[in-house]
Design a protein around this motif. Structure first.
Motif, short mmCIF file in Angstrom:
data_model
loop_
_atom_site.label_atom_id
_atom_site.label_comp_id
_atom_site.label_asym_id
_atom_site.label_seq_id
_atom_site.Cartn_x
_atom_site.Cartn_y
_atom_site.Cartn_z
N GLY A 128 -52.19 54.31 13.75
CA GLY A 128 -52.06 55.09 14.98
C GLY A 128 -53.17 54.91 15.98
O GLY A 128 -53.11 55.47 17.08
N GLY A 129 -54.19 54.13 15.64
CA GLY A 129 -55.24 53.89 16.60
C GLY A 129 -54.78 53.01 17.74
O GLY A 129 -53.68 52.46 17.72
N GLY A 130 -55.63 52.88 18.75
CA GLY A 130 -55.29 52.03 19.88
C GLY A 130 -56.19 52.29 21.06
O GLY A 130 -57.23 52.94 20.94
N THR A 176 -59.17 52.87 11.37
CA THR A 176 -58.34 52.45 12.50
C THR A 176 -59.16 52.65 13.78
O THR A 176 -59.83 53.67 13.94
CB THR A 176 -57.02 53.22 12.54
OG1 THR A 176 -56.18 52.70 13.59
CG2 THR A 176 -57.22 54.71 12.76
N GLN A 177 -59.12 51.66 14.66
CA GLN A 177 -59.94 51.68 15.87
C GLN A 177 -59.29 52.54 16.94
O GLN A 177 -58.11 52.39 17.25
CB GLN A 177 -60.13 50.26 16.40
CG GLN A 177 -60.90 50.18 17.71
CD GLN A 177 -62.37 50.49 17.55
OE1 GLN A 177 -63.01 49.98 16.63
NE2 GLN A 177 -62.90 51.32 18.44
N VAL A 178 -60.09 53.41 17.53
CA VAL A 178 -59.69 54.19 18.70
C VAL A 178 -60.64 53.85 19.83
O VAL A 178 -61.86 53.98 19.67
CB VAL A 178 -59.72 55.70 18.41
CG1 VAL A 178 -59.51 56.50 19.69
CG2 VAL A 178 -58.68 56.06 17.36
N THR A 179 -60.09 53.42 20.94
CA THR A 179 -60.90 53.08 22.10
C THR A 179 -60.39 53.88 23.30
O THR A 179 -59.21 53.82 23.63
CB THR A 179 -60.82 51.58 22.42
OG1 THR A 179 -61.24 50.83 21.26
CG2 THR A 179 -61.73 51.23 23.60
N VAL A 180 -61.31 54.62 23.92
CA VAL A 180 -60.97 55.44 25.07
C VAL A 180 -61.68 54.87 26.29
O VAL A 180 -62.91 54.81 26.33
CB VAL A 180 -61.37 56.90 24.85
CG1 VAL A 180 -60.90 57.76 26.03
CG2 VAL A 180 -60.80 57.44 23.55
N SER A 181 -60.90 54.45 27.27
CA SER A 181 -61.47 53.86 28.47
C SER A 181 -61.68 54.92 29.54
O SER A 181 -60.91 55.88 29.64
CB SER A 181 -60.57 52.76 29.00
OG SER A 181 -59.32 53.29 29.38
#
Length: 123
Positions: free
Chosen positions: A8-10, A117-122
Motif C-alpha cells: 500500500g505504500g507509494g 513499504t516505502q511512503v513518499t510524501v511530496s
C-alpha cells in the motif's frame, strides 16, 4: 512463527491519504499485538502506532495522532494503517511488527517484522 508482508505504500502529495496493509501468515495472528514503525533515511526506526490483539486498544505517537488510524481484521489476518493529511515529514519506509505481549513503543521488543513499504510524501 509469523510472516508479515506490507503493501500500500507509494508516492502521494502533501495532504493526501494512503492505506497500508500488513498481511500475516499463521493461525495465531489474533493473539499478537501489532505495531507500525517507520524509518526515514539517516534516522532511527520510530514507533507510529500499535493495536492490541482484540483491537480494543490503540496507541499512537504524538506526531501522527489525529491523522493516522490503526485497525485490524483478525478474520483476514491483516492490520491496517490509514494515513490522512500526510506531510513530507511522514516520508519513510513503514514496517509492521508483531509481538505476543502488550504494545510497546520500542522496536527491539517486537518479535516479527515485515520487509517494509516505502511512503513518499511530496510537498
Amino acid at each position: 512463527q509469523v510472516q508479515l508482508v506490507e503493501s500500500g505504500g507509494g508516492l502521494v502529495q502533501a495532504g493526501g491519504s494512503l492505506r497500508l496493509s500488513c498481511a500475516a501468515s499463521g493461525r495465531t495472528f489474533s493473539s499478537y499485538t501489532m505495531g507500525w514503525f517507520r524509518q526515514a533515511p539517516g534516522k532511527e526506526r520510530e514507533f507510529v502506532a500499535a493495536i492490541s490483539w482484540s483491537g480494543g486498544r490503540t496507541y499512537y505517537s504524538d506526531s501522527v495522532k489525529g491523522r493516522f488510524t490503526i485497525s485490524r481484521d483478525n478474520a483476514k489476518n491483516t492490520v491496517y494503517l490509514q494515513m490522512n493529511s500526510l506531510k513530507p515529514e511522514d516520508t519513510a519506509v513503514y514496517y509492521c511488527a508483531a509481538r505476543r505481549l502488550e504494545a510497546r513503543t520500542i522496536p527491539d521488543v517486537y518479535d516479527y517484522w515485515g520487509q517494509g513499504t516505502q511512503v513518499t510524501v511530496s510537498s
